[in-house]
Design a protein around this motif. Structure first.
Motif, PDB file in Angstrom:
ATOM      1  N   PHE A 101       0.838  -1.194   0.000  1.00 54.01           N
ATOM      2  CA  PHE A 101       0.000   0.000   0.000  1.00 54.01           C
ATOM      3  C   PHE A 101       0.877   1.249   0.000  1.00 54.01           C
ATOM      4  O   PHE A 101       1.830   1.351   0.770  1.00 54.01           O
ATOM      5  CB  PHE A 101      -0.919  -0.017   1.222  1.00 54.01           C
ATOM      6  N   SER A 136       3.738  -4.256   5.208  1.00 53.59           N
ATOM      7  CA  SER A 136       2.458  -4.501   5.868  1.00 53.59           C
ATOM      8  C   SER A 136       2.440  -5.894   6.470  1.00 53.59           C
ATOM      9  O   SER A 136       2.925  -6.857   5.860  1.00 53.59           O
ATOM     10  CB  SER A 136       1.302  -4.362   4.871  1.00 53.59           C
ATOM     11  N   SER A 140      -2.721  -5.427   1.772  1.00 53.52           N
ATOM     12  CA  SER A 140      -4.033  -4.858   1.478  1.00 53.52           C
ATOM     13  C   SER A 140      -4.670  -5.483   0.242  1.00 53.52           C
ATOM     14  O   SER A 140      -5.864  -5.755   0.223  1.00 53.52           O
ATOM     15  CB  SER A 140      -3.898  -3.342   1.274  1.00 53.52           C
ATOM     16  N   ARG A 310      -9.161  -4.445  -6.035  1.00 57.41           N
ATOM     17  CA  ARG A 310      -7.809  -4.058  -5.698  1.00 57.41           C
ATOM     18  C   ARG A 310      -6.833  -4.838  -6.572  1.00 57.41           C
ATOM     19  O   ARG A 310      -6.925  -6.062  -6.651  1.00 57.41           O
ATOM     20  CB  ARG A 310      -7.497  -4.325  -4.211  1.00 57.41           C
TER      21      ARG A 310
END
Length: 335
Positions: A101, A136, A140, A310
């Motif tokens: 992200f 992360s 995501s 996404r």
């Protein structure tokens, strides 16, 4: 209205977009609504929000396994990551996961640092050649989970973005140099609140580029005049709080911190993996599912499923309020 994990949620069947926006428990929504009502009459002053900030800060610390005095409060992940980026030497090398992200990666690139992307499964093996790993905990775009133990064992400084993990995945991240997360996903707080946990040594390397009265040693005596007198702990990095967000966070985060997060993880993952199994795909052990199926987004939307697109794939995310009925709705739409 749905009942789950000791509370209620006014969430419709087919809402599977928590990775985009978490739906608050009904009592949390009521707290924010009451704060709006008080705001409309001028009933609250700055003092009222200070207690909310402290409550949310403490609960975030509990959720990631870090003492409250090491937790800074801000408004977004990118804003807090920028404090980390500002403290790195100009020639620092930062390792990130390919496709992570951009609120995590852009602050380093914007500063002109050397940023290298590798596949997520190469993060651990490549870490030793870099000054910082920024990654992360849960991706995501597709829900993949980073190898935390492997990353810890490298000894390389680490910044973890827990935005898609905290609230459903049990976390003990006191070992990490920095842990950042936004509040509006699995933490089910309003937009406008985020936190950054720092190790003691990392705090010394984090620059309060948005230094303000609320980060003062005693905020009520640092509203006017010099010299600079910031708090000695992580509060020195605080932004002036977004009031309504903090009222919501002070209700939602302690609720989550009171739960058995292993049970939350098992609940979320069981539903997500049931979708994959029903589609003939291997289980992935994450609350987030990414599907590359023809016209899946359109078919899900027509069935009343709220998802998101996404990286060119349909993303589904399961949380406390989801049930097997949501799974059945997805499988029927995609069969």
């Amino acid at each position: 209205m749905r009942a789950a994990f000791g509370t209620t949620f006014d969430v419709p069947l087919g809402y599977l977009n928590t990775a985009g926006t978490g739906v608050p428990p009904s009592p949390v929504a009521a707290v924010v609504a009451d704060a709006v009502r008080r705001w409309s009459t001028g009933a609250d002053g700055s003092g009222e929000v200070v207690a909310q900030v402290a409550t949310a800060r403490n609960a975030f610390g509990q959720l990631v396994g870090v003492p409250a005095e090491r937790v800074a409060m801000g408004a977004s992940v990118s804003q807090l990551v920028s404090l980390v980026a500002a403290g790195l030497p100009a020639d620092a090398s930062v390792l990130v996961a390919r496709g992570d992200f951009t609120s995590l990666t852009f602050p380093f690139a914007a500063r002109g640092l050397r940023v290298t992307e590798v596949d997520l499964d190469e993060i651990v093996s490549a870490a030793g050649a870099h000054d910082l790993v920024a990654v992360s905990v849960v991706q995501s775009a597709d829900g993949r989970v980073v190898d935390l133990e492997g990353l810890r064992a490298t000894g390389v400084p680490v910044l973890l973005d827990a935005s898609q993990a905290v609230g459903w995945l049990p976390l003990e991240l006191e070992w990490a140099d920095w842990v950042v997360a936004a509040g509006y996903k699995f933490l089910m707080a309003p937009r406008g609140c985020a936190w950054l946990a720092c190790s003691p040594s990392a705090l010394e390397r984090t620059v309060p580029v948005a230094a303000n009265w609320f980060g003062g040693d005693d905020p009520w005596s640092t509203v006017y005049g010099l010299p600079l007198r910031l708090a000695s702990d992580a509060r020195r990095l605080d932004l002036s709080p977004v009031w309504l967000s903090q009222f919501g966070a002070a209700a939602s985060l302690p609720y989550l911190a009171s739960l058995d997060l292993a049970a939350v993880r098992d609940h979320n993952v069981a539903l997500a993996d049931a979708v994959l199994t029903g589609l003939g795909l291997p289980a992935r052990g994450s609350a987030i599912v990414s599907l590359d199926l023809p016209s899946a987004g359109e078919r899900l939307a027509a069935a009343g499923v709220r998802s998101s697109m996404r990286a060119g794939r349909v993303r589904l995310a399961f949380h406390l309020y989801n049930t097997v009925e949501d799974v059945d709705l997805v499988l029927k739409a995609l069969s």
